[in-house]
Scaffold this motif. Structure first.
Motif, PDB file in Angstrom:
ATOM      1  N   ASP A   5      39.014  30.686  35.645  1.00  0.00           N
ATOM      2  CA  ASP A   5      39.443  32.011  35.175  1.00  0.00           C
ATOM      3  C   ASP A   5      38.471  32.609  34.166  1.00  0.00           C
ATOM      4  OD1 ASP A   5      41.637  31.856  36.777  1.00  0.00           O
ATOM      5  OD2 ASP A   5      43.002  31.195  35.199  1.00  0.00           O
TER       6      ASP A   5
ATOM      7  N   SER B  45      43.719  45.869  32.319  1.00  0.00           N
ATOM      8  CA  SER B  45      44.806  44.935  32.071  1.00  0.00           C
ATOM      9  C   SER B  45      45.882  45.509  31.166  1.00  0.00           C
ATOM     10  CB  SER B  45      44.245  43.653  31.448  1.00  0.00           C
ATOM     11  OG  SER B  45      43.561  43.981  30.255  1.00  0.00           O
TER      12      SER B  45
ATOM     13  N   ASP C 170      50.502  44.684  47.205  1.00  0.00           N
ATOM     14  CA  ASP C 170      49.325  44.640  46.344  1.00  0.00           C
ATOM     15  C   ASP C 170      48.217  45.415  47.055  1.00  0.00           C
ATOM     16  OD1 ASP C 170      47.475  44.060  44.391  1.00  0.00           O
ATOM     17  OD2 ASP C 170      46.919  42.129  45.263  1.00  0.00           O
TER      18      ASP C 170
ATOM     19  N   ASP D  95      44.781  42.873  40.348  1.00  0.00           N
ATOM     20  CA  ASP D  95      45.143  41.933  41.411  1.00  0.00           C
ATOM     21  C   ASP D  95      46.522  41.373  41.135  1.00  0.00           C
ATOM     22  OD1 ASP D  95      44.873  39.456  39.696  1.00  0.00           O
ATOM     23  OD2 ASP D  95      42.793  40.136  39.630  1.00  0.00           O
ATOM     24  N   CYS D  96      47.018  40.567  42.089  1.00  0.00           N
ATOM     25  CA  CYS D  96      48.321  39.914  41.937  1.00  0.00           C
ATOM     26  C   CYS D  96      48.089  38.469  41.516  1.00  0.00           C
ATOM     27  CB  CYS D  96      49.095  39.970  43.253  1.00  0.00           C
ATOM     28  SG  CYS D  96      50.768  39.270  43.117  1.00  0.00           S
ATOM     29  N   GLY D  97      47.454  38.263  40.360  1.00  0.00           N
ATOM     30  CA  GLY D  97      47.149  36.922  39.870  1.00  0.00           C
ATOM     31  C   GLY D  97      47.734  36.699  38.495  1.00  0.00           C
ATOM     32  N   TYR D  98      47.370  35.541  37.920  1.00  0.00           N
ATOM     33  CA  TYR D  98      47.877  35.168  36.603  1.00  0.00           C
ATOM     34  C   TYR D  98      46.837  35.377  35.503  1.00  0.00           C
ATOM     35  CZ  TYR D  98      51.726  32.982  39.141  1.00  0.00           C
ATOM     36  OH  TYR D  98      52.813  32.750  39.960  1.00  0.00           O
TER      37      TYR D  98
ATOM     38  N   GLY E 247      45.884  40.347  36.005  1.00  0.00           N
ATOM     39  CA  GLY E 247      46.781  40.017  37.095  1.00  0.00           C
ATOM     40  C   GLY E 247      48.195  40.496  36.851  1.00  0.00           C
TER      41      GLY E 247
ATOM     42  N   ASN F 284      50.689  37.924  35.362  1.00  0.00           N
ATOM     43  CA  ASN F 284      50.508  37.478  33.981  1.00  0.00           C
ATOM     44  C   ASN F 284      51.690  37.969  33.139  1.00  0.00           C
ATOM     45  OD1 ASN F 284      49.679  37.180  31.259  1.00  0.00           O
ATOM     46  ND2 ASN F 284      47.531  37.258  31.880  1.00  0.00           N
TER      47      ASN F 284
END
Length: 416
Positions: free
Chosen positions: A71, A249, A347, A389-392, A396, A399
């Motif tokens: 990351d 973000s 997404d 994006d659709c992440g952590y 994301g 998150n």
């Protein structure tokens, strides 16, 4: 006879020499190699044929070697062809091979996840992705693999193209494209100023081509009306604003209207003349701002009771749209088990209102949640977000620090 034999021998020798010269003139293409540098954060490599990952250092890579960034990981690769590749965080990259191309050496690499930038000094390069092959000749290309396997790429300069199962598509300097899967044609747009800035932040060499491109992107026709955020429909469609920022973000505030209508209350001065027809009061007014709707919700096949720790299906139709101020914003529709974000039902970049809808096709979205192990009543929640994006990660939608907006409960379950 003896003289004729000498002539034939001389002819054979000359033929062999010419053949050798011709073969020598066709230089063999050397294998593709690369050198790692500018390492930041977690960068791992996997050598071809190896089973284990190892921490990277300033070292050489050979064909079929892989680079994995965490990351916080970043890396620069200087290819043996003279090209520069920079790899972003959360990426999986593979060095493939060199081959003879129409413009010299053609370099092939592979990107299974993440984001990369390629700067060529001649020749051509192609990037294999889950949704097709992106290529560029002699210049600047970025490729990003989106959640779900789609790709987004930008052509800062040069002859760029995308080829997948739906066909082959060409991009000009300053254009970007997004494709959802290998069977879909791309959505081609102009690059945003933020995408240009991203090039500069990650690739100092891009300063050579950015000034003229930035001037082009900042040119706005004087006779084009500025987009407004009013809800009253007009006869002239609002042109898309191509130079608005891609969401960062930082989450959008919850005060953004979602699925609302702005209607001015009538006053005495608003009374129309007697001969002016009054529009019917039930005329639909498009919602302003970003928004979404959810319908036809089915949770656990209609049963509200779920055993603790057991998975259960969630199905629903939805519609999602962008605001006129940012038609190129990346949106997510996040599904949560109470406050625990689990996955994204959507997404991508939805159109302006009425936006993208699952009805009639492709039909209801179906996912799976897991019931908490502690007895109680729990909510199934959805909300909209505008992240990369659709992440952590920091940008994301999953998150926890990115709360999104427009949160609503679409159902409940009971854990006995």
């Amino acid at each position: 006879m003896q003289r004729q034999a000498h002539v034939w021998i001389l002819a054979i020798i000359i033929g062999c020499l010419l053949s050798a010269c011709q073969k020598g003139s066709q230089a063999e293409i050397p294998p593709l190699t690369a050198t790692l540098s500018d390492l930041q954060g977690t960068v791992l490599i996997k050598k071809s044929g190896a089973t284990n990952l190892e921490f990277a250092s300033d070292q050489h890579l050979a064909e079929n070697d892989q680079v994995v960034t965490g990351d916080d990981g970043r890396a620069r690769l200087d290819l043996s062809t003279g090209a520069i590749v920079r790899i972003a965080p959360s990426s999986l990259f593979t060095l493939i091979s060199n081959a003879e191309g129409p413009d010299g050496v053609k370099t092939s690499v592979k990107l299974d996840a993440g984001h990369l930038w390629i700067i060529l000094n001649g020749g051509s390069a192609e990037v294999e992705t889950p949704s097709g092959v992106a290529s560029v000749r002699g210049s600047y290309l970025s490729v990003e693999v989106l959640p779900g396997g789609g790709i987004h790429f930008t052509c800062l300069e040069g002859d760029c193209r995308l080829k997948n199962e739906s066909g082959e598509y060409f991009l000009k300097t300053g254009e970007s494209a997004t494709v959802e899967n290998a069977q879909e044609p791309p959505l081609v747009e102009r690059m945003t100023e933020e995408e240009v800035e991203e090039w500069l932040e990650n690739n100092p060499e891009a300063i050579l081509v950015v000034p003229s491109l930035t001037a082009t992107l900042q040119t706005t026709p004087t006779d084009t009306p500025l987009p407004t955020n009013t809800s009253e429909p007009t006869a002239t469609p609002v042109p898309p604003a191509t130079d608005t920022p891609i969401p960062s973000s930082t989450p959008f505030p919850s005060a953004i209207p979602v699925n609302t209508q702005k209607i001015k209350p009538p006053t005495d001065t608003d009374e129309p003349p007697a001969d002016t027809p009054v529009p019917p009061t039930n005329t639909p007014v498009p919602p302003s701002g970003w928004g979404y709707t959810v319908s036809n919700v089915v949770i656990n096949s209609g049963s509200g009771t779920v055993s603790g720790g057991a998975p259960f299906p969630v199905s629903f139709d939805y519609t999602i749209w962008n605001d006129v101020s940012c038609p190129g914003c990346i949106d997510q529709l996040v599904v949560s088990m109470d406050t625990t974000k689990t996955y994204c039902a959507y997404d991508g970049i939805p159109p302006l209102y009425p936006g993208y809808s699952t009805t009639p096709l492709p039909g209801p979205f179906t996912g799976s949640l897991t019931a908490p192990s502690v007895p109680g009543v729990y909510n199934v929640v959805v909300h909209q977000d505008l992240q990369y994006d659709c992440g952590y990660g920091p940008t994301g939608a999953l998150n926890p620090v990115n709360p999104g907006f427009g949160s609503q409960v679409i159902g409940t379950i009971t854990v006995p």
